[in-house]
Design an enzyme around this catalytic site. Structure first.
Site, PDB file in Angstrom:
ATOM      1  N   LYS A  81       0.860  -1.190   0.000  1.00  0.00           N
ATOM      2  CA  LYS A  81       0.000   0.000   0.000  1.00  0.00           C
ATOM      3  C   LYS A  81       0.892   1.233   0.000  1.00  0.00           C
ATOM      4  O   LYS A  81       1.931   1.242   0.675  1.00  0.00           O
ATOM      5  CB  LYS A  81      -0.889  -0.044   1.258  1.00  0.00           C
ATOM      6  N   SER A 123      -9.737   1.925   3.046  1.00  0.00           N
ATOM      7  CA  SER A 123      -8.852   2.698   2.191  1.00  0.00           C
ATOM      8  C   SER A 123      -7.834   1.837   1.434  1.00  0.00           C
ATOM      9  O   SER A 123      -7.229   2.332   0.491  1.00  0.00           O
ATOM     10  CB  SER A 123      -8.097   3.733   3.041  1.00  0.00           C
ATOM     11  N   SER A 152      -9.943  -0.469   7.241  1.00  0.00           N
ATOM     12  CA  SER A 152      -9.382  -0.348   5.889  1.00  0.00           C
ATOM     13  C   SER A 152      -8.680  -1.566   5.311  1.00  0.00           C
ATOM     14  O   SER A 152      -8.331  -1.562   4.145  1.00  0.00           O
ATOM     15  CB  SER A 152      -8.411   0.831   5.832  1.00  0.00           C
TER      16      SER A 152
HETATM   17  N1  GLN Z   1     -13.135   4.212   6.568  1.00  0.00           N
HETATM   18  C1  GLN Z   1     -12.512   4.651   7.783  1.00  0.00           C
HETATM   19  C2  GLN Z   1     -12.100   6.096   7.656  1.00  0.00           C
HETATM   20  O1  GLN Z   1     -12.323   6.667   6.632  1.00  0.00           O
HETATM   21  C3  GLN Z   1     -11.355   3.784   8.132  1.00  0.00           C
HETATM   22  C4  GLN Z   1     -10.146   4.076   7.340  1.00  0.00           C
HETATM   23  C5  GLN Z   1      -8.968   3.231   7.725  1.00  0.00           C
HETATM   24  O2  GLN Z   1      -9.113   2.192   8.368  1.00  0.00           O
HETATM   25  N2  GLN Z   1      -7.797   3.702   7.354  1.00  0.00           N
HETATM   26  O3  GLN Z   1     -11.553   6.675   8.556  1.00  0.00           O
END
Ligand code: GLN
Length: 486
Positions: free
Chosen positions: A78, A153, A177
């Site tokens: 990532k 994400s 995410s």
């Molecule tokens: N969807 C969540 C957010 O937007 C979690 C994102 C993540 O785990 N990095 O904060």
């Protein structure tokens, strides 16, 4: 079987037996990226030359009998992990030109284990999002239906693994995410216990929640990847000194008699009927394996999304303060004065979702609001962690859906942040408590993947991986592939 369909252990066996070389395998995967990633946009950078050099080195190690199970296996990182000499953008215009001078610890470890890096995967900007639509590099498409999102994400890693463009990938999980995109693309994604993997060199979003983990096609592959990633790091003061378990060795344990808790609050309102049916049939399969089902309650779980959207923005507003156009990140052209430099650099460098989070975070931390919001959210966080502690008195493991629905259409939730935030309704509590959680494929619903989440007690990754593996031994849900891969 096609090379890209094989598991890490099969590929590793082939490499060690001399039936195939890492260079051939790496070329095969690079070829697949060229052929398919135009439709998916799952990679921000493909590092072909470095990949082939690493593959040659891996072949030499294998020939010299100095190799391990990950040696020669092509993976992707990532783009939140710093990678020396390679652009590390975090999905943001702010870092679009940043080439890291060092590797993140997780990257170093996997490289030392001999894994080959194919490139860096697309992601929501600074890991904020659940659809991979906030990336400066454009949205990622779900290989199961390119009109839908892959989740986020870590959407690029999820899409790339699901489409068999890399054997495995790294992801990060602050509120879901790793698990939510794994669910939406039909792969296996593990968020370890907070502190199990080093955060050093992983660009910080919300430091008390962020955790790195593997995204793979099976629990057995995840066990090998986690072994390569986990462990104490003196450069991360929150990394745990606890020795790393032998995850691969724990994969043979019986599930009989295991007490599996079902969260009553997670099986009702807000859950798509098709997802509920799919999760129910996965749970029935666990029962067939001899697990005992018990009802548990997490009474404060409904507060997890609101608490998270105070704590995470608060930490992000502090972590992202360094991107000011002076010390780090994009700098605007011809600033009139210092204030203009800060304002324009940050307005140009950060996208709307990141700006929204910084505004919320700055607000909840400001004098007068700190007690009302931030401190209150921290107290709620403790109540949620206490709920889990209590639940684990009557069960060994908890199951739930990973996400409330299957992949949604691109653009569908783009103007509705609250509906987007609710994607993580079943995953966020796990981060707030610091527990490990894994998402594995359950039966498809309407032709699209569904995730089953297993939540373990602290440092119980070996058990989570084993239960997931036992289920994958008797079902083939994890083997179903999107058509782009054939
Ligand atoms: N969807 C969540 C957010 O937007 C979690 C994102 C993540 O785990 N990095 O904060």
């Amino acid at each position: 079987m096609d090379l890209h369909e094989q598991s890490i252990s099969d590929l590793s066996a082939g490499l060690h037996a001399g039936e195939l070389s890492s260079v051939e395998l790496t070329q095969h995967m690079l070829q697949r990226i060229k052929a398919h990633d135009g439709k998916l946009n799952s990679f921000i950078s493909v590092t072909e030359e470095q990949a082939l050099a690493q593959a040659r080195a891996a072949d030499e190690r294998i020939a010299a009998a100095e190799a391990g199970p990950l040696t020669g296996i092509p993976i992707a990182h990532k783009d939140i992990f710093c990678t020396q000499g390679v652009r590390t953008s975090c999905g943001s215009r702010m870092l679009a030109g940043f080439v890291s001078p060092y590797d993140a610890t997780v990257v170093t470890r996997l490289r030392q284990a001999g894994a080959v890096m194919l490139g860096k995967t697309n992601m929501d900007e600074f890991a904020m999002g659940s659809s991979n639509e906030t990336s400066h590099f454009g949205p990622v498409h779900n290989p199961w239906d390119t009109g839908t999102v892959p989740g986020g994400s870590s959407g690029g890693s999820a899409s790339a693994v699901a489409a068999r463009l890399c054997v495995a990938a790294t992801g990060t999980d602050t509120g879901g995410s790793i698990r939510q995109p794994a669910a939406l693309t039909g792969i296996t994604g593990l968020k370890p216990t907070y502190g199990r993997c080093s955060r050093w060199g992983m660009i910080a979003f919300a430091s008390s929640l962020d955790q790195a983990g593997p995204m793979t096609r099976s629990a057995a592959d995840a066990a090998l990847m986690l072994t390569g990633m986990a462990g104490f790091d003196e450069r991360d003061s929150t990394s745990s000194p606890r020795p790393v378990d032998d995850y691969a060795a724990a994969l043979g344990n019986d599930v009989r008699g295991l007490r599996i808790g079902i969260v009553s609050e997670f099986m009702g309102e807000g859950l798509d009927a098709g997802v509920a049916a799919s999760v129910e049939s996965a749970i029935a399969e666990l029962r067939k394996l001899g697990a005992e089902l018990v009802d548990i309650s997490l009474p404060n779980a409904s507060l997890s999304v609101p608490a998270y959207y105070v704590v995470a923005p608060a930490e992000c507003s502090s972590n992202l303060a360094r991107f000011d156009g002076v010390r780090y990140g994009h700098r605007c052209a011809e600033p009139k004065n210092l204030e203009d430099l800060y304002k324009r650099s940050r307005s140009e460098g950060f996208g709307p979702e990141v700006q929204r989070r910084i505004m919320i975070g700055t607000y909840v931390l400001s004098a007068g609001y700190y007690d009302a919001y931030y401190l209150k959210a921290q107290k709620v966080r403790q109540l949620i962690a206490d709920d889990f502690c209590k639940a684990f008195e009557s069960c060994d493991l908890i199951v739930s859906p990973t996400a409330p629905g299957t992949a949604f259409r691109l653009g569908e939730k783009a103007d509705d942040p609250v509906s987007m935030y609710l994607q993580d309704i079943y995953t966020i509590a796990v981060n707030l408590a610091g527990l490990p959680g894994i998402s594995i494929p359950a039966p498809l619903s309407g032709g699209m993947p569904v995730g089953l989440q297993l939540i373990g007690n602290y440092f119980d990754e070996a058990r989570l991986l084993n239960v997931a593996h036992q289920l994958q031994l008797v079902t083939d849900w994890h083997q179903q592939a999107p058509t782009v891969s054939v």
